[in-house]
Motif scaffolding. Sequence first.
Motif, PDB file in Angstrom:
ATOM      1  N   ILE A  50       0.860  -1.180   0.000  1.00 49.83           N
ATOM      2  CA  ILE A  50       0.000   0.000   0.000  1.00 49.83           C
ATOM      3  C   ILE A  50       0.901   1.236   0.000  1.00 49.83           C
ATOM      4  CG2 ILE A  50      -1.789   1.275   1.248  1.00 49.83           C
ATOM      5  CD1 ILE A  50      -2.812  -1.321   0.146  1.00 49.83           C
ATOM      6  N   PRO A  51       0.634   2.225  -0.843  1.00 47.21           N
ATOM      7  CA  PRO A  51       1.498   3.415  -0.876  1.00 47.21           C
ATOM      8  C   PRO A  51       1.256   4.332   0.314  1.00 47.21           C
ATOM      9  CG  PRO A  51      -0.361   3.706  -2.347  1.00 47.21           C
ATOM     10  CD  PRO A  51      -0.448   2.288  -1.834  1.00 47.21           C
ATOM     11  N   VAL A 347      -6.880  -8.428 -11.315  1.00 49.87           N
ATOM     12  CA  VAL A 347      -5.465  -8.413 -10.937  1.00 49.87           C
ATOM     13  C   VAL A 347      -5.336  -8.289  -9.419  1.00 49.87           C
ATOM     14  CG1 VAL A 347      -3.307  -7.111 -11.099  1.00 49.87           C
ATOM     15  CG2 VAL A 347      -4.671  -7.523 -13.142  1.00 49.87           C
ATOM     16  N   LEU A 348      -6.166  -7.475  -8.796  1.00 47.50           N
ATOM     17  CA  LEU A 348      -6.117  -7.333  -7.347  1.00 47.50           C
ATOM     18  C   LEU A 348      -6.436  -8.653  -6.650  1.00 47.50           C
ATOM     19  CD1 LEU A 348      -7.769  -3.828  -6.793  1.00 47.50           C
ATOM     20  CD2 LEU A 348      -5.378  -4.450  -6.385  1.00 47.50           C
ATOM     21  N   GLN A 349      -7.370  -9.413  -7.175  1.00 49.53           N
ATOM     22  CA  GLN A 349      -7.666 -10.722  -6.603  1.00 49.53           C
ATOM     23  C   GLN A 349      -6.462 -11.652  -6.720  1.00 49.53           C
ATOM     24  OE1 GLN A 349     -11.191 -12.037  -8.650  1.00 49.53           O
ATOM     25  NE2 GLN A 349     -12.484 -10.437  -7.753  1.00 49.53           N
ATOM     26  N   SER A 350      -5.758 -11.554  -7.845  1.00 50.71           N
ATOM     27  CA  SER A 350      -4.577 -12.392  -8.044  1.00 50.71           C
ATOM     28  C   SER A 350      -3.453 -11.994  -7.100  1.00 50.71           C
ATOM     29  CB  SER A 350      -4.102 -12.287  -9.499  1.00 50.71           C
ATOM     30  OG  SER A 350      -5.081 -12.772 -10.395  1.00 50.71           O
ATOM     31  N   VAL A 359      -3.688  -1.933  -3.680  1.00 48.69           N
ATOM     32  CA  VAL A 359      -4.905  -1.217  -4.071  1.00 48.69           C
ATOM     33  C   VAL A 359      -4.804  -0.846  -5.542  1.00 48.69           C
ATOM     34  CG1 VAL A 359      -5.524  -0.273  -1.811  1.00 48.69           C
ATOM     35  CG2 VAL A 359      -3.887   0.947  -3.252  1.00 48.69           C
ATOM     36  N   GLY A 360      -5.961  -0.657  -6.146  1.00 52.78           N
ATOM     37  CA  GLY A 360      -6.029  -0.230  -7.534  1.00 52.78           C
ATOM     38  C   GLY A 360      -6.141   1.274  -7.637  1.00 52.78           C
ATOM     39  N   PRO A 372     -11.696  10.144 -15.791  1.00 53.72           N
ATOM     40  CA  PRO A 372     -11.196   8.867 -15.262  1.00 53.72           C
ATOM     41  C   PRO A 372     -10.014   8.347 -16.067  1.00 53.72           C
ATOM     42  CG  PRO A 372     -13.209   8.528 -16.509  1.00 53.72           C
ATOM     43  CD  PRO A 372     -13.011  10.008 -16.434  1.00 53.72           C
ATOM     44  N   MET A 373      -9.032   7.790 -15.364  1.00 53.37           N
ATOM     45  CA  MET A 373      -7.909   7.147 -16.021  1.00 53.37           C
ATOM     46  C   MET A 373      -8.230   5.680 -16.262  1.00 53.37           C
ATOM     47  SD  MET A 373      -4.573   8.709 -14.080  1.00 53.37           S
ATOM     48  CE  MET A 373      -3.483   7.826 -15.213  1.00 53.37           C
ATOM     49  N   ALA A 374      -7.381   5.046 -17.053  1.00 56.94           N
ATOM     50  CA  ALA A 374      -7.540   3.612 -17.276  1.00 56.94           C
ATOM     51  C   ALA A 374      -7.240   2.858 -15.986  1.00 56.94           C
ATOM     52  CB  ALA A 374      -6.606   3.156 -18.401  1.00 56.94           C
ATOM     53  N   ASP A 375      -7.553   1.568 -15.985  1.00 55.44           N
ATOM     54  CA  ASP A 375      -7.276   0.745 -14.809  1.00 55.44           C
ATOM     55  C   ASP A 375      -5.780   0.758 -14.496  1.00 55.44           C
ATOM     56  OD1 ASP A 375      -9.910   0.201 -14.839  1.00 55.44           O
ATOM     57  OD2 ASP A 375      -9.733  -1.949 -15.119  1.00 55.44           O
TER      58      ASP A 375
END
Length: 401
Positions: A50-51, A347-350, A359-360, A372-375
Amino acid sequence: MADAYADLVAEGWLTARRGSGTLVADRMITQPISAGSAAEPSCDPRHDLIPGSPDLSTFPRAAWLKATRRALAAAPDDVFGYGDPRGRPELRAALADHLARARGVYVSPENVLICAGISHGLQILSKVLADRRAKNIAVESYGLERYWELLAAAGLHTLPLPLDTHGTDPVPPVDTDAVLLTPAHQFPVGTTLQRDRRTAVVDWARRTGGLILEDDYDGEFRFDRQSVGALQGLDPNCVVYLGTASITLAPGLRLAWMAVPPMLAEQAAATKGQIDSCEAVSQLTMAEFITSGGYGHHVRATRRRYRDRRDALVAALAQHAPKVRVIGTAAGLHTVLGLPPGTEQQVLQSTARQGLKMVGLSRYRHERSSSPMADGLVVGYGVPSDTAWPRALSALMQVLS
């Protein structure tokens, strides 16, 4: 004795059967039920990515202890009183000198205000703005929700700023009273506010009488070149500079500071006195740590350490996941990895299955953002120790490759 046996039988610890005597009961030991479902067992993450936090194992305990001893030996008796709400004069003087040299901040010690964190500083400033009848404050489209909530609690409406390929467009819309920015290393996107946009937002403040709140996030952790000077240096009369020891040293110290424009200094100090104060001995220790050169030495050492981690991350991605786009690597304790649209939660689940706490990028998006930015995946490389970071990086590569 007979009564004791009877109690144990009643509670199920013993069994008493006619002709068989009294025996220890065959009890099945059950495990306590956790908050999660039995069908979906939860696993504690092994690595925190986490940042926003540093490696706490690098806290300079010995140097801090020496600074504490020196500070206490020379401390006046009034240090143990309630004191000036602005903070200890020793620390305010040390910070005014340090910030001028390291960040290009121009402030007199009288206008430095010590607080317990950026959140505490924003709590003070939001009340100051509300008392001055401010209504709207522009914020970055991506940031920390708890900051927006602090501003909203004071009755301020947060208006997200536009975001493009060059980062935040910082000039607020009409009827905006203030703007909150992270110009050195935008959190969490990682861009640095460009020169023309820095000038434009300062021109806006001069023209309208608006106020700029500068959160100098990661300002002392620039890797590719000399750190970009603080926005406050362009006009100390319309920018409130906020800095903290939470990233450079440790959040547990509860030490942060503001360089307040002269016109607001007295009101900010009075407001802080109504909200809370800060522990004095740590302030004296921090002042001694700065003036003795210990703080500068620690920042330089940790800057090298985090740069090495950044370099290892970039190299690993080039080898194992060359198609992943890396954003915001010039500074700080985190970077953003661009993901294909619609894949962030997967990806977060992985990463969770690999024991990574992450976190995303969407977690930080303002609910009213129109840009909004991309994922993306926000990778904080500050928390793991030097020995744990290679294992965390390996687990992350297993997901991304």
